[in-house]
Write an enzyme that holds these catalytic residues in place. Sequence first.
Site, PDB file in Angstrom:
ATOM      1  N   HIS A   1       6.481  -4.933 -22.899  1.00 53.38           N
ATOM      2  CA  HIS A   1       4.994  -4.587 -23.675  1.00 53.38           C
ATOM      3  C   HIS A   1       5.385  -3.786 -25.004  1.00 53.38           C
ATOM      4  O   HIS A   1       5.970  -2.821 -24.933  1.00 53.38           O
ATOM      5  CB  HIS A   1       4.308  -3.990 -22.674  1.00 53.38           C
ATOM      6  CG  HIS A   1       3.832  -4.936 -21.701  1.00 53.38           C
ATOM      7  ND1 HIS A   1       3.425  -4.557 -20.220  1.00 53.38           N
ATOM      8  CD2 HIS A   1       3.350  -6.317 -21.649  1.00 53.38           C
ATOM      9  CE1 HIS A   1       3.027  -5.603 -19.681  1.00 53.38           C
ATOM     10  NE2 HIS A   1       3.106  -6.680 -20.424  1.00 53.38           N
TER      11      HIS A   1
ATOM     12  N   GLU B   1       4.601   0.047 -25.579  1.00 49.74           N
ATOM     13  CA  GLU B   1       5.378   0.988 -24.337  1.00 49.74           C
ATOM     14  C   GLU B   1       6.770   1.473 -24.935  1.00 49.74           C
ATOM     15  O   GLU B   1       7.706   1.276 -24.361  1.00 49.74           O
ATOM     16  CB  GLU B   1       5.519   0.417 -23.209  1.00 49.74           C
ATOM     17  CG  GLU B   1       3.859   0.006 -22.779  1.00 49.74           C
ATOM     18  CD  GLU B   1       4.116  -1.067 -21.649  1.00 49.74           C
ATOM     19  OE1 GLU B   1       4.993  -1.316 -20.869  1.00 49.74           O
ATOM     20  OE2 GLU B   1       3.018  -1.524 -21.143  1.00 49.74           O
TER      21      GLU B   1
ATOM     22  N   ARG C   1       0.415  -5.170 -27.418  1.00 47.33           N
ATOM     23  CA  ARG C   1       0.811  -5.427 -26.339  1.00 47.33           C
ATOM     24  C   ARG C   1       1.910  -6.747 -25.921  1.00 47.33           C
ATOM     25  O   ARG C   1       2.961  -6.731 -25.518  1.00 47.33           O
ATOM     26  CB  ARG C   1      -0.107  -5.197 -25.055  1.00 47.33           C
ATOM     27  CG  ARG C   1       0.265  -5.863 -23.848  1.00 47.33           C
ATOM     28  CD  ARG C   1      -0.971  -5.616 -22.759  1.00 47.33           C
ATOM     29  NE  ARG C   1      -0.649  -6.314 -21.392  1.00 47.33           N
ATOM     30  CZ  ARG C   1      -0.255  -5.610 -20.518  1.00 47.33           C
ATOM     31  NH1 ARG C   1      -0.259  -4.354 -20.474  1.00 47.33           N
ATOM     32  NH2 ARG C   1      -0.116  -6.410 -19.343  1.00 47.33           N
TER      33      ARG C   1
ATOM     34  N   HIS D   1       8.320  -0.197 -18.010  1.00 50.47           N
ATOM     35  CA  HIS D   1       6.977  -0.013 -18.530  1.00 50.47           C
ATOM     36  C   HIS D   1       6.544   1.289 -18.634  1.00 50.47           C
ATOM     37  O   HIS D   1       7.243   2.436 -18.271  1.00 50.47           O
ATOM     38  CB  HIS D   1       5.916  -0.878 -17.888  1.00 50.47           C
ATOM     39  CG  HIS D   1       6.106  -2.161 -17.713  1.00 50.47           C
ATOM     40  ND1 HIS D   1       5.279  -3.124 -18.200  1.00 50.47           N
ATOM     41  CD2 HIS D   1       7.189  -3.188 -17.117  1.00 50.47           C
ATOM     42  CE1 HIS D   1       5.779  -4.501 -18.114  1.00 50.47           C
ATOM     43  NE2 HIS D   1       6.833  -4.282 -17.314  1.00 50.47           N
TER      44      HIS D   1
ATOM     45  N   GLU E   1       6.691   2.373 -14.091  1.00 50.02           N
ATOM     46  CA  GLU E   1       5.880   3.077 -15.074  1.00 50.02           C
ATOM     47  C   GLU E   1       6.401   4.187 -15.216  1.00 50.02           C
ATOM     48  O   GLU E   1       5.935   5.147 -14.647  1.00 50.02           O
ATOM     49  CB  GLU E   1       4.608   2.887 -14.626  1.00 50.02           C
ATOM     50  CG  GLU E   1       3.932   1.376 -14.190  1.00 50.02           C
ATOM     51  CD  GLU E   1       3.466   0.656 -15.506  1.00 50.02           C
ATOM     52  OE1 GLU E   1       3.392   1.150 -16.613  1.00 50.02           O
ATOM     53  OE2 GLU E   1       2.900  -0.435 -15.245  1.00 50.02           O
TER      54      GLU E   1
HETATM   55  N1  ARG Z   1       1.416  -2.797 -15.998  1.00 50.57           N
HETATM   56  C1  ARG Z   1       1.942  -3.566 -15.583  1.00 50.57           C
HETATM   57  C2  ARG Z   1       1.485  -4.976 -16.166  1.00 50.57           C
HETATM   58  O1  ARG Z   1       0.444  -5.002 -16.249  1.00 50.57           O
HETATM   59  C3  ARG Z   1       2.300  -3.961 -14.070  1.00 50.57           C
HETATM   60  C4  ARG Z   1       3.530  -4.451 -13.546  1.00 50.57           C
HETATM   61  C5  ARG Z   1       3.559  -4.673 -12.137  1.00 50.57           C
HETATM   62  N2  ARG Z   1       4.382  -5.873 -11.923  1.00 50.57           N
HETATM   63  C6  ARG Z   1       3.932  -7.058 -12.293  1.00 50.57           C
HETATM   64  N3  ARG Z   1       4.485  -8.128 -11.819  1.00 50.57           N
HETATM   65  N4  ARG Z   1       2.549  -7.281 -12.498  1.00 50.57           N
HETATM   66  O2  ARG Z   1       2.337  -5.956 -16.454  1.00 50.57           O
HETATM   67 ZN    ZN Z   2       3.623  -2.659 -19.527  1.00 51.39          ZN
END
Ligand code: ARG
Ligand code: ZN
Length: 385
Positions: A138, A141, A196, A266, A340
């Site tokens: 992303h 980040e 993002r 992340h 995170e």
């Molecule tokens: N904040 C991340 C996202 O939105 C969370 C990731 C957690 N893992 C996942 N496979 N979504 O992508």
């Molecule tokens: Zn992220």
Amino acid sequence: MRPPCGSLFPLIILKKTRRFHLFVPANSSETVKDLLKRHAITHEVLLANPNELIEMQTRNDSTDPRSSSTFYERYHSLEDVCFKYQILATQRLNRDNPDTVKVILIGSSFEKRPLYVLKLSVNNRPNKKAMWIDCGIHAREWISPAFCLWFVQYSLSFYQSNKDITHILDNMDVYILPVLNPDGYHYTWTTNRMWRKNRSTNMSTKCVGVDLNRNFDANWCTEGASDHPCSEIYCGAFPESEPETQAVADFLRSHKDIVQIYFSIHSYSQMLLFPYSCTLEEAENHSELLEMVKEAAQKIQRHYRNIYKYGSGANTIYLAPGGSDDWAYKLGIKYSFTFELQDRGRYGFLLPPSDISKACNEALLAVKTIALKVDAKTQAPTTPA
Ligand code: ARG
Ligand code: ZN
């Protein structure tokens, strides 16, 4: 972490007890405040002047003699990061192994930027396993690419003096992809700090970008992702439609027999997550994974007095299908994690450079803790080289 609410529609479905972070363009902040007031939703302004923070993050004070911060305690443009790879590629961890750091080209982005993986390898032991870490999926980040570089630098500096990193590197190779989404990252430096997704375009829409962490083939585009190209969590036209996703997936597919640990980094919200995020079902080794992140979180709390939540993605954060961690897990990498990093919303994505070292050291401790645990569990009897 939290995709921002692109329209005001989500306000209608907010739960009474939950906090949400909204990113609002300066010129509509009064309208939004009015609306919140009218609906009796309490709010506080977290960052009144984000531009000041952005300026602080992009200032390159390397030429300032009063600055005491190192390269790794600052954020860097894509050009600087790329330049760093070339320097790192010349470093070695021990005399016998000139190829300690290798730069591997695994593909290219939508805008044709190279995707480089750094391979750290201190010996050529047969049947050696490996760990993978990717950062910057992303774009906004920024602490994430900073962590990948931090990890490389730490490994190069403390191999043979810190016993944990020495043990890890003696027993496994490490593949590090510092900027998985270079087009998006570049865009956050030049145009929109809050971007993002990647920067792919498509004839059928004006909207740009796919959320790369919704583009993997793991319950792709079900609840928690969107098939609308303008959404922040757009899953793309089909699984692995994006060149960045495909490059990572191809590399891991062709290395799946050696890669036994997968980390994706992340920010923000301070969480140590493991599969699944794409379903509420428990992973087959749920309790083993839970044990690992619990120990890592406890160590972070003990050493750095900072709290990290932990658990499966869907239960700890939200349902989010198409993620790289779930995909890697389904591929057979049974130790798969998403971290995170800092913070919990004070600065959010705009974490000041002065917080980089603590954020990275916390994540490093978690990576080391988990890698050591996996190594102890999976240690195959070694054949002398
Ligand atoms: N904040 C991340 C996202 O939105 C969370 C990731 C957690 N893992 C996942 N496979 N979504 O992508
Ligand atoms: Zn992220």
